[in-house]
Scaffold this motif. Structure first.
Motif, PDB file in Angstrom:
ATOM      1  N   UNK A 132     -27.800 -28.042 -28.212  1.00 38.46           N
ATOM      2  CA  UNK A 132     -26.908 -29.198 -28.109  1.00 38.46           C
ATOM      3  C   UNK A 132     -25.469 -28.735 -28.001  1.00 38.46           C
ATOM      4  N   UNK A 133     -24.655 -29.567 -27.387  1.00 39.93           N
ATOM      5  CA  UNK A 133     -23.220 -29.286 -27.285  1.00 39.93           C
ATOM      6  C   UNK A 133     -22.780 -29.091 -25.851  1.00 39.93           C
ATOM      7  N   UNK A 134     -22.112 -30.075 -25.297  1.00 39.41           N
ATOM      8  CA  UNK A 134     -21.557 -29.935 -23.953  1.00 39.41           C
ATOM      9  C   UNK A 134     -22.537 -30.160 -22.819  1.00 39.41           C
ATOM     10  N   UNK A 135     -23.740 -30.624 -23.113  1.00 38.73           N
ATOM     11  CA  UNK A 135     -24.739 -30.813 -22.057  1.00 38.73           C
ATOM     12  C   UNK A 135     -24.571 -32.202 -21.447  1.00 38.73           C
ATOM     13  N   UNK A 136     -24.325 -32.233 -20.157  1.00 37.06           N
ATOM     14  CA  UNK A 136     -24.125 -33.512 -19.487  1.00 37.06           C
ATOM     15  C   UNK A 136     -24.857 -33.640 -18.173  1.00 37.06           C
ATOM     16  N   UNK A 137     -25.413 -32.529 -17.694  1.00 37.54           N
ATOM     17  CA  UNK A 137     -26.124 -32.549 -16.406  1.00 37.54           C
ATOM     18  C   UNK A 137     -27.444 -31.799 -16.534  1.00 37.54           C
ATOM     19  N   UNK A 138     -28.355 -32.111 -15.612  1.00 42.47           N
ATOM     20  CA  UNK A 138     -29.691 -31.536 -15.663  1.00 42.47           C
ATOM     21  C   UNK A 138     -29.755 -30.054 -15.361  1.00 42.47           C
ATOM     22  N   UNK A 139     -28.804 -29.550 -14.558  1.00 43.14           N
ATOM     23  CA  UNK A 139     -28.858 -28.109 -14.273  1.00 43.14           C
ATOM     24  C   UNK A 139     -28.581 -27.289 -15.529  1.00 43.14           C
ATOM     25  N   UNK A 140     -27.795 -27.823 -16.461  1.00 48.11           N
ATOM     26  CA  UNK A 140     -27.584 -27.140 -17.739  1.00 48.11           C
ATOM     27  C   UNK A 140     -28.873 -27.159 -18.559  1.00 48.11           C
ATOM     28  N   UNK A 141     -29.581 -28.278 -18.523  1.00 44.12           N
ATOM     29  CA  UNK A 141     -30.875 -28.353 -19.209  1.00 44.12           C
ATOM     30  C   UNK A 141     -31.803 -27.269 -18.682  1.00 44.12           C
ATOM     31  N   UNK A 142     -31.870 -27.144 -17.361  1.00 44.18           N
ATOM     32  CA  UNK A 142     -32.730 -26.134 -16.736  1.00 44.18           C
ATOM     33  C   UNK A 142     -32.343 -24.736 -17.192  1.00 44.18           C
ATOM     34  N   UNK A 143     -31.058 -24.467 -17.254  1.00 45.55           N
ATOM     35  CA  UNK A 143     -30.586 -23.128 -17.631  1.00 45.55           C
ATOM     36  C   UNK A 143     -30.987 -22.781 -19.058  1.00 45.55           C
ATOM     37  N   UNK A 144     -30.824 -23.733 -19.978  1.00 44.86           N
ATOM     38  CA  UNK A 144     -31.167 -23.451 -21.368  1.00 44.86           C
ATOM     39  C   UNK A 144     -32.680 -23.352 -21.569  1.00 44.86           C
ATOM     40  N   UNK A 145     -33.450 -24.138 -20.825  1.00 41.86           N
ATOM     41  CA  UNK A 145     -34.904 -23.987 -20.892  1.00 41.86           C
ATOM     42  C   UNK A 145     -35.307 -22.603 -20.403  1.00 41.86           C
ATOM     43  N   UNK A 146     -34.652 -22.141 -19.356  1.00 38.22           N
ATOM     44  CA  UNK A 146     -34.946 -20.809 -18.819  1.00 38.22           C
ATOM     45  C   UNK A 146     -34.585 -19.716 -19.824  1.00 38.22           C
ATOM     46  N   UNK A 147     -33.593 -19.985 -20.685  1.00 39.08           N
ATOM     47  CA  UNK A 147     -33.192 -19.021 -21.709  1.00 39.08           C
ATOM     48  C   UNK A 147     -34.142 -19.011 -22.906  1.00 39.08           C
ATOM     49  N   UNK A 148     -35.023 -20.004 -22.970  1.00 36.76           N
ATOM     50  CA  UNK A 148     -35.986 -20.041 -24.065  1.00 36.76           C
ATOM     51  C   UNK A 148     -35.926 -21.265 -24.946  1.00 36.76           C
ATOM     52  N   UNK A 149     -35.003 -22.186 -24.671  1.00 42.73           N
ATOM     53  CA  UNK A 149     -34.965 -23.425 -25.444  1.00 42.73           C
ATOM     54  C   UNK A 149     -36.205 -24.259 -25.151  1.00 42.73           C
ATOM     55  N   UNK A 150     -36.620 -25.046 -26.141  1.00 39.80           N
ATOM     56  CA  UNK A 150     -37.768 -25.937 -25.955  1.00 39.80           C
ATOM     57  C   UNK A 150     -37.335 -27.318 -25.477  1.00 39.80           C
ATOM     58  N   UNK A 151     -36.064 -27.634 -25.643  1.00 39.74           N
ATOM     59  CA  UNK A 151     -35.544 -28.924 -25.238  1.00 39.74           C
ATOM     60  C   UNK A 151     -34.059 -28.988 -25.531  1.00 39.74           C
ATOM     61  N   UNK A 152     -33.475 -30.155 -25.302  1.00 38.95           N
ATOM     62  CA  UNK A 152     -32.030 -30.316 -25.464  1.00 38.95           C
ATOM     63  C   UNK A 152     -31.724 -31.560 -26.284  1.00 38.95           C
ATOM     64  N   UNK A 179     -34.138 -35.452 -12.840  1.00 40.60           N
ATOM     65  CA  UNK A 179     -34.151 -35.082 -11.417  1.00 40.60           C
ATOM     66  C   UNK A 179     -33.316 -33.830 -11.172  1.00 40.60           C
ATOM     67  N   UNK A 180     -32.154 -33.753 -11.818  1.00 37.47           N
ATOM     68  CA  UNK A 180     -31.299 -32.573 -11.651  1.00 37.47           C
ATOM     69  C   UNK A 180     -31.952 -31.320 -12.215  1.00 37.47           C
ATOM     70  N   UNK A 181     -32.570 -31.455 -13.384  1.00 35.09           N
ATOM     71  CA  UNK A 181     -33.229 -30.296 -13.994  1.00 35.09           C
ATOM     72  C   UNK A 181     -34.417 -29.831 -13.163  1.00 35.09           C
ATOM     73  N   UNK A 182     -35.200 -30.769 -12.685  1.00 31.51           N
ATOM     74  CA  UNK A 182     -36.359 -30.408 -11.855  1.00 31.51           C
ATOM     75  C   UNK A 182     -35.909 -29.697 -10.581  1.00 31.51           C
ATOM     76  N   UNK A 183     -34.865 -30.208  -9.944  1.00 35.89           N
ATOM     77  CA  UNK A 183     -34.364 -29.590  -8.714  1.00 35.89           C
ATOM     78  C   UNK A 183     -33.867 -28.170  -8.985  1.00 35.89           C
ATOM     79  N   UNK A 184     -33.160 -27.981 -10.092  1.00 36.51           N
ATOM     80  CA  UNK A 184     -32.641 -26.651 -10.422  1.00 36.51           C
ATOM     81  C   UNK A 184     -33.774 -25.672 -10.688  1.00 36.51           C
ATOM     82  N   UNK A 185     -34.781 -26.097 -11.418  1.00 42.09           N
ATOM     83  CA  UNK A 185     -35.912 -25.218 -11.720  1.00 42.09           C
ATOM     84  C   UNK A 185     -36.735 -24.921 -10.474  1.00 42.09           C
TER      85      UNK A 185
END
Length: 342
Positions: free
Chosen positions: A179-199, A326-332
């Motif tokens: 959590x903190x500063x997340x406002x778009x789906x591409x950030x969600x994708x990046x943190x999931x790729x780093x090992x986060x389980x969710x946001x 949609x943004x997270x799916x597109x980024x992944x």
């Protein structure tokens, strides 16, 4: 429902833990995260979290029941560890068969952990360091939330980008939500790729159509840029200030001046140090309510994260979540395509 195979795979652990369509939690925001917003988030596939704040037990019980009347989807309850009636609040959650409890505001006491685990709820706690995260996991906590200084409200000193690098690689036994500063789906994708389980997001949901916050409060978010969400500063080391990130306004300017006045009064002997510290501590009393409920955007506390710059309009919760997904799916999908082509 739009298929999101890449996002579903990346967030499978978080979705299973929360019992939701998407591993998108809502931050618990006092005066904002009540039945209407929480149920809207859960109904849209996310995970709403009721903010107990300073509620007495009877009020929390009524709010849980009212939320249940609006959604049959999972949601959680956020309790503050320093609440004087914490034990009674946990009993309320037990009676109401709350599925997830989030403890915030300090290291959770052992009896509270045992009581929550005892009635079968999943327990989530905040961890500002890897060492504390490990300690919480050993004590039986079921999931960790790491929140960076980009967030709104009370904040720690370290950004999410650093915390994620420190904590995600070493906390693997339980899900970790960031959590903190997340406002778009591409950030969600990046943190999931780093090992986060969710946001976890707060600021975008605070300005949602279903939020009960005053329209002036929401419009302040729409107008604001990221650099206007500033952390409160401590003018004098003798007068402690707990850092809070909020939109800069006349109230925050006046707070800095008030600190200078109190420090000068202490120096002159017109006020003892304890009285000065109390004056600083009480300055913001009721300020969040004034902003959220009454729409006082000049002297109230407009708690907002730096993602406020990505709040461009008041939107329904379902639309916000659909955009993020949609943004997270597109980024992944793009990342997977690059890997396949390599």
């Amino acid at each position: 429902m739009t298929a999101t195979p890449h996002l579903d795979a990346a967030s499978a652990r978080g979705r299973e833990f929360l019992g939701t369509r998407h591993a998108i939690m809502a931050g618990a925001m006092t005066w904002v995260s009540e039945r209407n917003l929480v149920s809207a988030i859960s109904n849209a596939g996310g995970f709403g979290v009721l903010a107990c704040g300073a509620m007495p037990p009877a009020m929390l019980e009524a709010e849980i029941a009212a939320t249940r009347a609006l959604t049959d989807k999972p949601f959680g309850v956020n309790l503050i560890t320093l609440h004087p009636q914490l034990d009674e609040l946990i009993q309320v959650c037990a009676r109401q068969q709350v599925s997830h409890v989030v403890l915030a505001g300090g290291l959770p006491p052992g009896p509270a952990i045992a009581a929550i685990k005892g009635f079968g709820a999943k327990l989530m706690c905040f961890a500002p360091t890897a060492a504390l995260a490990k300690k919480l996991v050993r004590s039986g906590v079921d999931a960790i939330v790491i929140e960076g200084s980009e967030a709104g409200g009370h904040i720690g000193p370290v950004s999410l980008t650093v915390l994620a690098q420190e904590i995600l690689p070493v906390i693997t036994d339980v899900p970790v939500f960031v959590a903190g500063g997340i406002g778009r789906g591409n950030a969600i994708a990046a943190y999931l790729d780093m090992g986060a389980s969710g946001v976890q997001l707060g600021t975008r949901f605070a300005a949602a159509a279903e939020s009960v916050a005053h329209d002036r409060f929401k419009q302040a978010f729409v107008r604001a840029s990221a650099r206007e969400a500033i952390a409160s500063v401590q003018i004098d080391p003798r007068l402690p200030v707990i850092p809070v990130r909020a939109l800069k306004n006349a109230g925050s300017d006046a707070f800095n001046e008030r600190q200078r006045e109190v420090a000068a009064a202490v120096d002159r002997g017109e006020m003892d140090l304890a009285a000065g510290q109390l004056a600083i501590e009480h300055y913001w009393a009721g300020a969040l309510r004034r902003a959220v409920v009454e729409g006082d955007v000049e002297t109230g506390s407009l708690m907002a994260g730096q993602s406020v710059g990505m709040v461009t309009k008041v939107q329904p919760v379902a639309e916000i979540i659909a955009e993020l997904v949609a943004e997270a799916e597109a980024a992944l999908a793009r990342a997977n395509a690059r890997e396949a082509a390599a």
